[in-house]
Design an enzyme around this catalytic site. Structure first.
Site, mmCIF file in Angstrom:
data_model
loop_
_atom_site.group_PDB
_atom_site.id
_atom_site.type_symbol
_atom_site.label_atom_id
_atom_site.label_comp_id
_atom_site.label_asym_id
_atom_site.label_seq_id
_atom_site.Cartn_x
_atom_site.Cartn_y
_atom_site.Cartn_z
ATOM 1 C CG HIS A 104 -1.871 -1.243 1.125
ATOM 2 N ND1 HIS A 104 -3.147 -0.842 0.548
ATOM 3 C CD2 HIS A 104 -2.169 -2.320 1.806
ATOM 4 C CE1 HIS A 104 -3.883 -1.803 0.697
ATOM 5 N NE2 HIS A 104 -3.502 -2.825 1.391
ATOM 6 C CD GLU A 159 -5.125 -8.989 5.112
ATOM 7 O OE1 GLU A 159 -4.640 -8.830 6.206
ATOM 8 O OE2 GLU A 159 -4.926 -8.224 4.237
ATOM 9 C CG HIS A 168 -3.649 -7.447 0.534
ATOM 10 N ND1 HIS A 168 -3.307 -6.196 1.200
ATOM 11 C CD2 HIS A 168 -2.615 -7.787 -0.244
ATOM 12 C CE1 HIS A 168 -2.187 -5.972 0.662
ATOM 13 N NE2 HIS A 168 -1.761 -6.816 -0.088
#
EC number: 3.4.13.22
Length: 250
Positions: A148, A213, A216
């Site tokens: 990110h 996840e 993600h």
């Protein structure tokens, strides 16, 4: 002697120019306490773009619309219990935005849309997350940085294109349990189908899923050239990539 003097002046000028350019290169960014080079000013960011235009951070809204969002980190009801940033924008590197546009086009044909929980986040936000939950199962370690922070990772789900309503998924966002893993199968068949559709389309356009996840995804593109190490860690606010002055770098 006159010509030698002129040559000496020219040589000094070139040396100074070269030193100035070198000082702006990514490898001139000082290391932080973890030994990471974190880009935290406009000049250093601009220098990376001068060397590689694909380093440019762009707003996804400039590549398709509407851009559906649900910003958990912009309000206190997230796993940290605090607001981590304000006035967020879906920002990613240029090749990531282009890949997401292809994902969106493929989903649109099925009547669906991406919905973003998170995209670029400043490195300082990763540091805040780690202070609260210093566990790599649930948060990125600032000693390594996050996809990110590099502008190559997104947290997404599927939504109905007509209504904007999120489709049923195994868990809510940031549910740190086995139920959020991609290999968890004790679910309704429709939920499994939704998770698989998201993963299939994302992977078809260069994204890799995080096994723990379902939301993600990191952009890997052509693994031979587009790797996480190619894109530096950024610690600039959202506004820094939206200023009119930065548009000259398009």
């Amino acid at each position: 002697m006159k010509y030698r003097h002129i040559l000496n002046i020219l040589g000094a000028s070139l040396l100074f120019t070269g030193a100035s350019i070198f000082a702006q290169r990514p490898n001139a960014v000082p290391e932080n306490k973890y030994g990471l080079k974190v880009i935290s000013n406009q000049a250093s960011y601009a220098a990376t773009i001068a060397l590689d235009s694909n380093q440019r951070m762009v707003a996804v809204k400039d590549y398709f619309s509407p851009v559906l969002t649900n910003w958990y980190y912009a309000r206190p009801g997230n796993f940290t219990g605090q607001v981590l940033y304000q006035n967020p924008e879906v920002l990613v590197r240029l090749p990531v935005a282009k890949a997401l546009a292809r994902v969106q086009a493929a989903l649109r044909q099925r009547g669906f849309s991406l919905l973003f929980y998170d995209a670029y986040r400043p490195y300082s936000v990763t540091e805040k997350m780690w202070k609260i939950v210093p566990d790599e199962r649930y948060a990125a370690n600032p000693a390594k940085g996050s996809g990110h922070n590099r502008g190559i990772a997104v947290d997404v789900t599927l939504a109905d294109l007509a209504t904007g309503r999120e489709l049923a998924m195994p868990t809510g966002f940031d549910d740190f349990s086995e139920k959020a893993h991609h290999d968890y199968m004790q679910l309704d068949s429709a939920v499994i189908a939704n998770r698989l559709l998201l993963r299939t389309v994302m992977q078809a356009y260069g994204f890799t899923a995080l096994s723990t996840e379902w939301w993600h995804y990191s952009y890997t593109g052509n693994a031979a050239t587009d790797t996480a190490t190619r894109f530096g860690i950024l610690n600039l606010p959202f506004e820094a990539f939206l200023r009119r002055a930065d548009q000259s770098l398009k």
